[in-house]
Design an enzyme around this catalytic site. Structure first.
Site, short mmCIF file in Angstrom:
data_model
loop_
_atom_site.label_atom_id
_atom_site.label_comp_id
_atom_site.label_asym_id
_atom_site.label_seq_id
_atom_site.Cartn_x
_atom_site.Cartn_y
_atom_site.Cartn_z
N GLU A 183 -7.01 -4.26 5.03
CA GLU A 183 -7.07 -4.24 3.56
C GLU A 183 -6.07 -5.21 2.95
OE1 GLU A 183 -6.77 -0.43 4.73
OE2 GLU A 183 -8.16 0.47 3.31
N ASN A 236 0.89 -1.16 0.00
CA ASN A 236 0.00 0.00 0.00
C ASN A 236 0.93 1.21 0.00
OD1 ASN A 236 -1.83 2.00 0.45
ND2 ASN A 236 -2.72 1.08 2.30
N ARG A 258 -9.51 16.69 3.29
CA ARG A 258 -10.41 16.82 2.13
C ARG A 258 -11.78 17.33 2.58
NH1 ARG A 258 -9.54 10.84 -0.04
NH2 ARG A 258 -8.01 10.67 1.63
N HIS A 306 -12.47 2.98 -0.71
CA HIS A 306 -12.30 2.18 0.52
C HIS A 306 -12.89 0.77 0.37
CE1 HIS A 306 -11.95 6.14 2.93
NE2 HIS A 306 -10.74 5.60 2.86
N ARG A 338 -2.45 -2.28 -3.56
CA ARG A 338 -3.68 -1.51 -3.40
C ARG A 338 -3.66 -0.40 -4.45
NH1 ARG A 338 -5.28 3.01 1.07
NH2 ARG A 338 -7.38 3.35 0.29
N GLY A 368 -8.83 4.28 11.51
CA GLY A 368 -8.12 4.78 12.70
C GLY A 368 -9.02 5.49 13.69
P1 ADP Z 1 -5.44 6.49 6.82
O1 ADP Z 1 -6.71 6.91 6.15
O2 ADP Z 1 -4.27 7.37 6.54
O3 ADP Z 1 -5.14 4.99 6.72
P2 ADP Z 1 -5.99 5.85 9.60
O4 ADP Z 1 -7.07 4.86 9.33
O5 ADP Z 1 -4.71 5.35 10.15
O6 ADP Z 1 -5.72 6.78 8.37
O7 ADP Z 1 -6.62 6.93 10.63
C1 ADP Z 1 -5.90 8.05 11.02
C2 ADP Z 1 -6.78 8.86 11.96
O8 ADP Z 1 -7.11 8.07 13.11
C3 ADP Z 1 -6.11 10.12 12.48
O9 ADP Z 1 -7.02 11.21 12.44
C4 ADP Z 1 -5.82 9.78 13.92
O10 ADP Z 1 -5.83 10.91 14.73
C5 ADP Z 1 -6.99 8.88 14.25
N1 ADP Z 1 -6.74 8.09 15.45
C6 ADP Z 1 -5.87 7.09 15.63
N2 ADP Z 1 -5.89 6.66 16.92
C7 ADP Z 1 -6.80 7.44 17.57
C8 ADP Z 1 -7.29 7.52 18.91
N3 ADP Z 1 -6.83 6.71 19.86
N4 ADP Z 1 -8.23 8.46 19.20
C9 ADP Z 1 -8.69 9.29 18.25
N5 ADP Z 1 -8.28 9.27 16.98
C10 ADP Z 1 -7.35 8.36 16.63
#
Ligand code: ADP
Length: 392
Positions: A377, A10, A239, A179, A91, A326
């Site tokens: 993924e 990825n 975005r 996604h 990906r 996340g």
């Molecule tokens: P991507 O789309 O880049 O794969 P991720 O799925 O890793 O992103 O998500 C990133 C987001 O998740 C960020 O906004 C990060 O702040 C948030 N995040 C990760 N852990 C936590 C947490 N414990 N509490 C709140 N937000 C979180």
């Protein structure tokens, strides 16, 4: 004898995530996962085994993706528990009209996919650059593309079209949705763990830096918040999400903005970052007492709730709401705010379970199951690559 390996990649603008799977007879088994982060640690690739051992691979050319691939290749060759890399599964964010299933990434396929770069500028160019570098690093392996748009190709016409003259639809100006690898994983995981939901009406919210939602019925996508590009729908880290096209006309006519300036604004300066003026990291916004951070979160939650309502109407009811990504997997306060006030749907919420990121966070007897399912993924890419190799 060692089973051949499948490497999944990825490749993003500043990072590379990968996993190595043993191509077993049934499901591929993950042996390692690793990452290269050009921003945080440009001089090394980190690899972790499934039992938690960690290894750092130094790069001969710090910051260079090609150097990171070379390090991964050399490591794969010397790892004693890995068979030869038979396939590299990539990906690819946008498959457009032509790519609705895993595909060998030949020169002709890459050329077609390059045309779609303006529709996902934060991902597609980096995904495809990753293919070129991987081809050089792993010349004996088949390069296979797995597409985030593919899961949504089951959309009915009304969820796939815009209200433009029909010729644009024929040309491919459609609501593709993204996604899809995540939705594929999560919908299968939900069906495996809660079989009564396999044919249910499910809304999945993938909330990460990129964020979207998908309405799933009988395991198939019937609607998505993202559209022709990866801009539409929910506001995201940087975005804008849904926007009145009249705003774009205004920016052009009144601010003299051209396509490049608007692209930068909508993809990189908007969303949580633009609204808060602080940044795109949800953790930072939740910890901030700046009222603009609160407004950015309120807008994010409001749009998710609106989409839950719209998708419930499209599905004719709701059996489960699933959080992933996340934010979806980790941000308990966001999940609680999204679910507040949905009693009219029969949804009750278990705050204690939510605070512990439990798999099921709805209350006993809730008419809507609220679930937290970590996405994977790369597992979908590995499975699809294995099936592609065996012609299945
Ligand atoms: P991507 O789309 O880049 O794969 P991720 O799925 O890793 O992103 O998500 C990133 C987001 O998740 C960020 O906004 C990060 O702040 C948030 N995040 C990760 N852990 C936590 C947490 N414990 N509490 C709140 N937000 C979180």
């Amino acid at each position: 004898m060692l089973q051949p390996s499948i490497l999944t990649l990825n490749a993003g603008s500043s990072s590379l995530k990968f996993s190595v799977f043993a191509a077993g007879d049934a499901e591929p088994t993950r042996l390692y996962r690793g990452a290269f982060d050009r921003g945080a640690a440009p001089d090394r690739v980190t690899v972790r085994s499934h039992d938690g051992d960690q290894e750092q691979l130094p790069l001969d050319e710090p910051g260079a993706l090609a150097s990171a691939f070379r390090a991964v290749l050399a490591w794969c060759e010397r790892a004693e528990d890995l068979g030869p890399v038979q396939a590299v599964g990539h990906r690819i964010v946008h498959g457009g009209l032509d790519f609705a299933a895993p595909t060998e990434l030949t020169d002709a396929a890459i050329a077609k996919l390059r045309v779609l770069e303006p529709l996902a500028p934060l991902h597609q160019p980096h995904n495809l650059d990753g293919v070129l570098v991987a081809r050089e690093a792993f010349p004996q392996a088949m390069q296979i593309g797995c597409f985030d748009t593919a899961f949504h190709r089951t959309h009915p016409f009304v969820n796939d079209t815009f209200g433009l003259p029909h010729r644009f639809y024929d040309e491919g100006v459609r609501r593709y949705g993204f996604h899809g690898l995540s939705y594929d994983y999560v919908s299968h995981a939900v069906a495996a763990q809660w079989p009564e939901l396999a044919h249910g009406r499910v809304v999945i919210a993938h909330l990460g830096n990129g964020a979207s939602m998908c309405a799933v019925r009988d395991g198939k996508s019937v609607g998505s918040t993202m559209g022709f590009s990866a801009l539409d729908g929910l506001p995201m880290g940087t975005r804008c999400g849904q926007i009145d096209p009249g705003v774009l006309l205004y920016l052009m006519q009144t601010h003299g903005m051209d396509a490049d300036a608007i692209t930068d604004l909508l993809y990189k300066q908007s969303g949580l970052k633009g609204l808060s003026g602080i940044g795109n990291d949800m953790r930072e916004l939740l910890a901030s007492d700046d009222p603009r951070a609160r407004q950015a979160i309120d807008y994010f939650v409001f749009r998710i709730r609106r989409e839950v309502g719209g998708m419930t109407a499209v599905l004719g009811g709701l059996d489960a709401l699933v959080f992933t990504g996340g934010i979806g997997e980790n941000a308990a306060p966001i999940r609680a705010e999204v679910c507040a006030g949905f009693e009219w749907l029969g949804l009750t919420f278990d705050d204690a379970a939510n605070d512990h990121n439990a798999a099921r966070i709805s209350g006993d007897g809730s008419a809507v199951q609220v679930l937290v399912v970590p996405t994977d993924e790369e597992a979908v890419i590995a499975r699809a690559s294995a099936q592609f190799l065996t012609g299945g």
